[in-house]
Design a protein around this motif. Structure first.
Motif, PDB file in Angstrom:
ATOM      1  N   ALA A  28       0.828  -1.208   0.000  1.00  0.00           N
ATOM      2  CA  ALA A  28       0.000   0.000   0.000  1.00  0.00           C
ATOM      3  C   ALA A  28       0.861   1.256   0.000  1.00  0.00           C
ATOM      4  O   ALA A  28       0.601   2.210  -0.742  1.00  0.00           O
ATOM      5  CB  ALA A  28      -0.925  -0.013   1.212  1.00  0.00           C
ATOM      6  N   VAL A  29       1.910   1.261   0.817  1.00  0.00           N
ATOM      7  CA  VAL A  29       2.785   2.440   0.911  1.00  0.00           C
ATOM      8  C   VAL A  29       3.573   2.620  -0.382  1.00  0.00           C
ATOM      9  O   VAL A  29       3.711   3.739  -0.889  1.00  0.00           O
ATOM     10  CB  VAL A  29       3.735   2.330   2.116  1.00  0.00           C
ATOM     11  CG1 VAL A  29       4.745   3.477   2.110  1.00  0.00           C
ATOM     12  CG2 VAL A  29       2.942   2.326   3.421  1.00  0.00           C
ATOM     13  N   PHE A  30       4.086   1.543  -0.950  1.00  0.00           N
ATOM     14  CA  PHE A  30       4.827   1.647  -2.209  1.00  0.00           C
ATOM     15  C   PHE A  30       3.941   2.190  -3.315  1.00  0.00           C
ATOM     16  O   PHE A  30       4.377   2.985  -4.147  1.00  0.00           O
ATOM     17  CB  PHE A  30       5.375   0.275  -2.618  1.00  0.00           C
ATOM     18  CG  PHE A  30       6.563  -0.182  -1.821  1.00  0.00           C
ATOM     19  CD1 PHE A  30       7.576   0.696  -1.473  1.00  0.00           C
ATOM     20  CD2 PHE A  30       6.675  -1.514  -1.429  1.00  0.00           C
ATOM     21  CE1 PHE A  30       8.680   0.275  -0.739  1.00  0.00           C
ATOM     22  CE2 PHE A  30       7.774  -1.946  -0.696  1.00  0.00           C
ATOM     23  CZ  PHE A  30       8.777  -1.051  -0.349  1.00  0.00           C
ATOM     24  N   LYS A  31       2.676   1.759  -3.354  1.00  0.00           N
ATOM     25  CA  LYS A  31       1.762   2.229  -4.387  1.00  0.00           C
ATOM     26  C   LYS A  31       1.429   3.707  -4.209  1.00  0.00           C
ATOM     27  O   LYS A  31       1.231   4.428  -5.185  1.00  0.00           O
ATOM     28  CB  LYS A  31       0.479   1.390  -4.381  1.00  0.00           C
ATOM     29  CG  LYS A  31       0.668  -0.015  -4.939  1.00  0.00           C
ATOM     30  CD  LYS A  31      -0.589  -0.853  -4.814  1.00  0.00           C
ATOM     31  CE  LYS A  31      -1.714  -0.324  -5.648  1.00  0.00           C
ATOM     32  NZ  LYS A  31      -2.896  -1.217  -5.652  1.00  0.00           N
ATOM     33  N   GLU A  32       1.357   4.142  -2.974  1.00  0.00           N
ATOM     34  CA  GLU A  32       1.013   5.544  -2.716  1.00  0.00           C
ATOM     35  C   GLU A  32       2.206   6.475  -2.850  1.00  0.00           C
ATOM     36  O   GLU A  32       2.077   7.589  -3.363  1.00  0.00           O
ATOM     37  CB  GLU A  32       0.437   5.671  -1.304  1.00  0.00           C
ATOM     38  CG  GLU A  32      -0.922   5.026  -1.123  1.00  0.00           C
ATOM     39  CD  GLU A  32      -1.377   5.059   0.317  1.00  0.00           C
ATOM     40  OE1 GLU A  32      -0.819   5.866   1.100  1.00  0.00           O
ATOM     41  OE2 GLU A  32      -2.270   4.272   0.679  1.00  0.00           O
ATOM     42  N   LYS A  33       3.383   6.032  -2.397  1.00  0.00           N
ATOM     43  CA  LYS A  33       4.539   6.929  -2.305  1.00  0.00           C
ATOM     44  C   LYS A  33       5.640   6.628  -3.315  1.00  0.00           C
ATOM     45  O   LYS A  33       6.554   7.438  -3.477  1.00  0.00           O
ATOM     46  CB  LYS A  33       5.143   6.832  -0.895  1.00  0.00           C
ATOM     47  CG  LYS A  33       4.172   7.097   0.242  1.00  0.00           C
ATOM     48  CD  LYS A  33       3.770   8.556   0.274  1.00  0.00           C
ATOM     49  CE  LYS A  33       2.840   8.878   1.445  1.00  0.00           C
ATOM     50  NZ  LYS A  33       3.479   8.705   2.758  1.00  0.00           N
ATOM     51  N   GLY A  34       5.577   5.455  -3.980  1.00  0.00           N
ATOM     52  CA  GLY A  34       6.718   5.050  -4.784  1.00  0.00           C
ATOM     53  C   GLY A  34       7.775   4.443  -3.873  1.00  0.00           C
ATOM     54  O   GLY A  34       7.579   4.332  -2.661  1.00  0.00           O
ATOM     55  N   TYR A  35       8.916   4.075  -4.458  1.00  0.00           N
ATOM     56  CA  TYR A  35       9.944   3.431  -3.638  1.00  0.00           C
ATOM     57  C   TYR A  35      10.764   4.434  -2.831  1.00  0.00           C
ATOM     58  O   TYR A  35      10.954   4.276  -1.625  1.00  0.00           O
ATOM     59  CB  TYR A  35      10.882   2.616  -4.529  1.00  0.00           C
ATOM     60  CG  TYR A  35      11.990   1.939  -3.752  1.00  0.00           C
ATOM     61  CD1 TYR A  35      11.717   0.839  -2.942  1.00  0.00           C
ATOM     62  CD2 TYR A  35      13.297   2.407  -3.814  1.00  0.00           C
ATOM     63  CE1 TYR A  35      12.723   0.220  -2.216  1.00  0.00           C
ATOM     64  CE2 TYR A  35      14.314   1.804  -3.093  1.00  0.00           C
ATOM     65  CZ  TYR A  35      14.017   0.698  -2.295  1.00  0.00           C
ATOM     66  OH  TYR A  35      15.024   0.101  -1.574  1.00  0.00           O
ATOM     67  N   ALA A  36      11.231   5.485  -3.468  1.00  0.00           N
ATOM     68  CA  ALA A  36      12.135   6.442  -2.809  1.00  0.00           C
ATOM     69  C   ALA A  36      11.485   7.100  -1.598  1.00  0.00           C
ATOM     70  O   ALA A  36      12.138   7.298  -0.567  1.00  0.00           O
ATOM     71  CB  ALA A  36      12.589   7.486  -3.814  1.00  0.00           C
ATOM     72  N   ASP A  37      10.208   7.439  -1.719  1.00  0.00           N
ATOM     73  CA  ASP A  37       9.535   8.171  -0.642  1.00  0.00           C
ATOM     74  C   ASP A  37       8.821   7.266   0.364  1.00  0.00           C
ATOM     75  O   ASP A  37       8.213   7.758   1.317  1.00  0.00           O
ATOM     76  CB  ASP A  37       8.515   9.154  -1.230  1.00  0.00           C
ATOM     77  CG  ASP A  37       9.190  10.252  -2.052  1.00  0.00           C
ATOM     78  OD1 ASP A  37      10.337  10.604  -1.718  1.00  0.00           O
ATOM     79  OD2 ASP A  37       8.582  10.734  -3.019  1.00  0.00           O
ATOM     80  N   ALA A  38       8.879   5.973   0.153  1.00  0.00           N
ATOM     81  CA  ALA A  38       8.251   5.037   1.105  1.00  0.00           C
ATOM     82  C   ALA A  38       9.164   4.880   2.322  1.00  0.00           C
ATOM     83  O   ALA A  38      10.354   4.598   2.186  1.00  0.00           O
ATOM     84  CB  ALA A  38       8.022   3.686   0.441  1.00  0.00           C
ATOM     85  N   LEU A  39       8.619   5.070   3.495  1.00  0.00           N
ATOM     86  CA  LEU A  39       9.395   4.967   4.734  1.00  0.00           C
ATOM     87  C   LEU A  39       9.040   3.674   5.459  1.00  0.00           C
ATOM     88  O   LEU A  39       7.866   3.310   5.571  1.00  0.00           O
ATOM     89  CB  LEU A  39       9.101   6.154   5.649  1.00  0.00           C
ATOM     90  CG  LEU A  39       9.388   7.552   5.077  1.00  0.00           C
ATOM     91  CD1 LEU A  39       8.950   8.622   6.074  1.00  0.00           C
ATOM     92  CD2 LEU A  39      10.862   7.703   4.732  1.00  0.00           C
ATOM     93  N   THR A  40      10.065   2.994   5.960  1.00  0.00           N
ATOM     94  CA  THR A  40       9.817   1.763   6.706  1.00  0.00           C
ATOM     95  C   THR A  40       9.039   2.061   7.988  1.00  0.00           C
ATOM     96  O   THR A  40       8.271   1.220   8.460  1.00  0.00           O
ATOM     97  CB  THR A  40      11.128   1.055   7.051  1.00  0.00           C
ATOM     98  OG1 THR A  40      12.025   1.975   7.690  1.00  0.00           O
ATOM     99  CG2 THR A  40      11.793   0.502   5.791  1.00  0.00           C
ATOM    100  N   SER A  41       9.229   3.261   8.531  1.00  0.00           N
ATOM    101  CA  SER A  41       8.496   3.625   9.738  1.00  0.00           C
ATOM    102  C   SER A  41       6.991   3.697   9.459  1.00  0.00           C
ATOM    103  O   SER A  41       6.175   3.277  10.286  1.00  0.00           O
ATOM    104  CB  SER A  41       8.988   4.981  10.268  1.00  0.00           C
ATOM    105  OG  SER A  41       8.850   5.995   9.279  1.00  0.00           O
ATOM    106  N   GLU A  42       6.619   4.205   8.282  1.00  0.00           N
ATOM    107  CA  GLU A  42       5.199   4.274   7.923  1.00  0.00           C
ATOM    108  C   GLU A  42       4.646   2.884   7.644  1.00  0.00           C
ATOM    109  O   GLU A  42       3.507   2.578   8.009  1.00  0.00           O
ATOM    110  CB  GLU A  42       5.004   5.168   6.701  1.00  0.00           C
ATOM    111  CG  GLU A  42       3.532   5.353   6.329  1.00  0.00           C
ATOM    112  CD  GLU A  42       3.318   6.323   5.197  1.00  0.00           C
ATOM    113  OE1 GLU A  42       2.147   6.483   4.785  1.00  0.00           O
ATOM    114  OE2 GLU A  42       4.299   6.916   4.709  1.00  0.00           O
ATOM    115  N   ILE A  43       5.450   2.049   7.005  1.00  0.00           N
ATOM    116  CA  ILE A  43       5.025   0.668   6.748  1.00  0.00           C
ATOM    117  C   ILE A  43       4.756  -0.040   8.073  1.00  0.00           C
ATOM    118  O   ILE A  43       3.738  -0.724   8.248  1.00  0.00           O
ATOM    119  CB  ILE A  43       6.095  -0.085   5.928  1.00  0.00           C
ATOM    120  CG1 ILE A  43       6.195   0.513   4.521  1.00  0.00           C
ATOM    121  CG2 ILE A  43       5.758  -1.576   5.850  1.00  0.00           C
ATOM    122  CD1 ILE A  43       7.363  -0.008   3.703  1.00  0.00           C
ATOM    123  N   ALA A  44       5.662   0.128   9.018  1.00  0.00           N
ATOM    124  CA  ALA A  44       5.507  -0.504  10.331  1.00  0.00           C
ATOM    125  C   ALA A  44       4.262   0.025  11.044  1.00  0.00           C
ATOM    126  O   ALA A  44       3.499  -0.740  11.647  1.00  0.00           O
ATOM    127  CB  ALA A  44       6.746  -0.244  11.176  1.00  0.00           C
TER     128      ALA A  44
END
Length: 250
Positions: A28-44
């Motif tokens: 979900a985060v990768f689709k919304e933010k792309g790879y560069a702007d995806a944060l592991t903290s948000e994924i967690a």
């Protein structure tokens, strides 16, 4: 009176379920933010865990992306095979294969961009599971061509890899604007045109089909025929009249 220590209840999911939750959140985060702007903290956070939990199951963010894309390929291939079972005939199977790929691109443009822009240019791309899954996916196309060659429907001596590259290269080039967020395309129309071009190029006896006119074309054709009929009827009427007069004089 001594107070009893209250133990905090910690919810521990089985490993498979925890990984599934993390990958769902990551996707979900990768689709919304792309790879560069995806944060592991948000994924967690979306998975309801602390950031350190991610590194218990994945080496880093790129490893997480690879696992997400691997799961996506599994879904695509499974759906493709399930539907292809009900499609018969080389042209129909080619058309379905092209349509299915176009539909995937149309439905998941961000995940497609992640493969094209994040995975493919990487020096180690050929050593990743994503590369292996992509080869397995496009192998289905080669199998369709191979079967047609074996039956004599397609010419022998074809480079199967070149035919595969021609098909997927055309699709990628045609849809690149859409993947950039510009314009749109019709999976049905592109699939019809591309399948027809490929089939006619490879077939030993290409099928010849008369184009089917639409309603407007039919109306115009009828009007032209009526005008021609009117022009033919006038000389015919005059000829009949002249013949009658000649008989009367004699």
């Amino acid at each position: 009176m001594k107070k009893l220590a209250v133990r905090r209840q910690v919810s521990r999911l089985p490993r498979e379920l925890r990984i599934a939750e993390l990958m769902t959140a990551a996707r979900a985060v990768f689709k919304e933010k792309g790879y560069a702007d995806a944060l592991t903290s948000e994924i967690a956070e979306r998975a309801g865990v602390v950031e350190g939990t991610i590194y218990r199951y994945f080496d880093n963010k790129r490893d997480l992306l690879i696992k997400v894309l691997e799961q996506w390929y599994v879904e695509i291939i499974s759906d493709y095979e399930k539907q292809l079972k009900h499609v018969s005939g080389t042209w129909n199977r080619l058309r379905f294969m092209v349509w299915h790929h176009l539909s995937v691109l149309h439905l998941e443009p961000v995940l497609c961009r992640l493969v094209l822009l994040e995975m493919r240019p990487a020096p180690d791309y050929r050593q990743t599971i994503v590369f292996d899954m992509n080869r397995e996916y496009t192998l289905r196309t080669i199998e369709i061509i191979e079967a047609a060659v074996a039956s004599g429907e397609f010419r022998s001596g074809l480079s199967l890899a070149l035919v595969r590259d021609m098909i997927y290269g055309a699709i990628e080039h045609h849809t690149w604007a859409y993947l950039r967020g510009e314009g749109d395309f019709s999976a049905d129309q592109v699939a019809d045109s591309l399948a027809d071009m490929v089939y006619r190029a490879l077939a030993t006896h290409p099928r010849v089909e008369a184009p089917v006119p639409d309603a407007h074309q039919l109306t115009q054709a009828i009007e032209r025929l009526e005008k021609i009929a009117d022009r033919l009827e006038v000389p015919a009427a005059l000829a009949t009249k002249r013949s009658g007069l000649a008989k009367a004089r004699s």
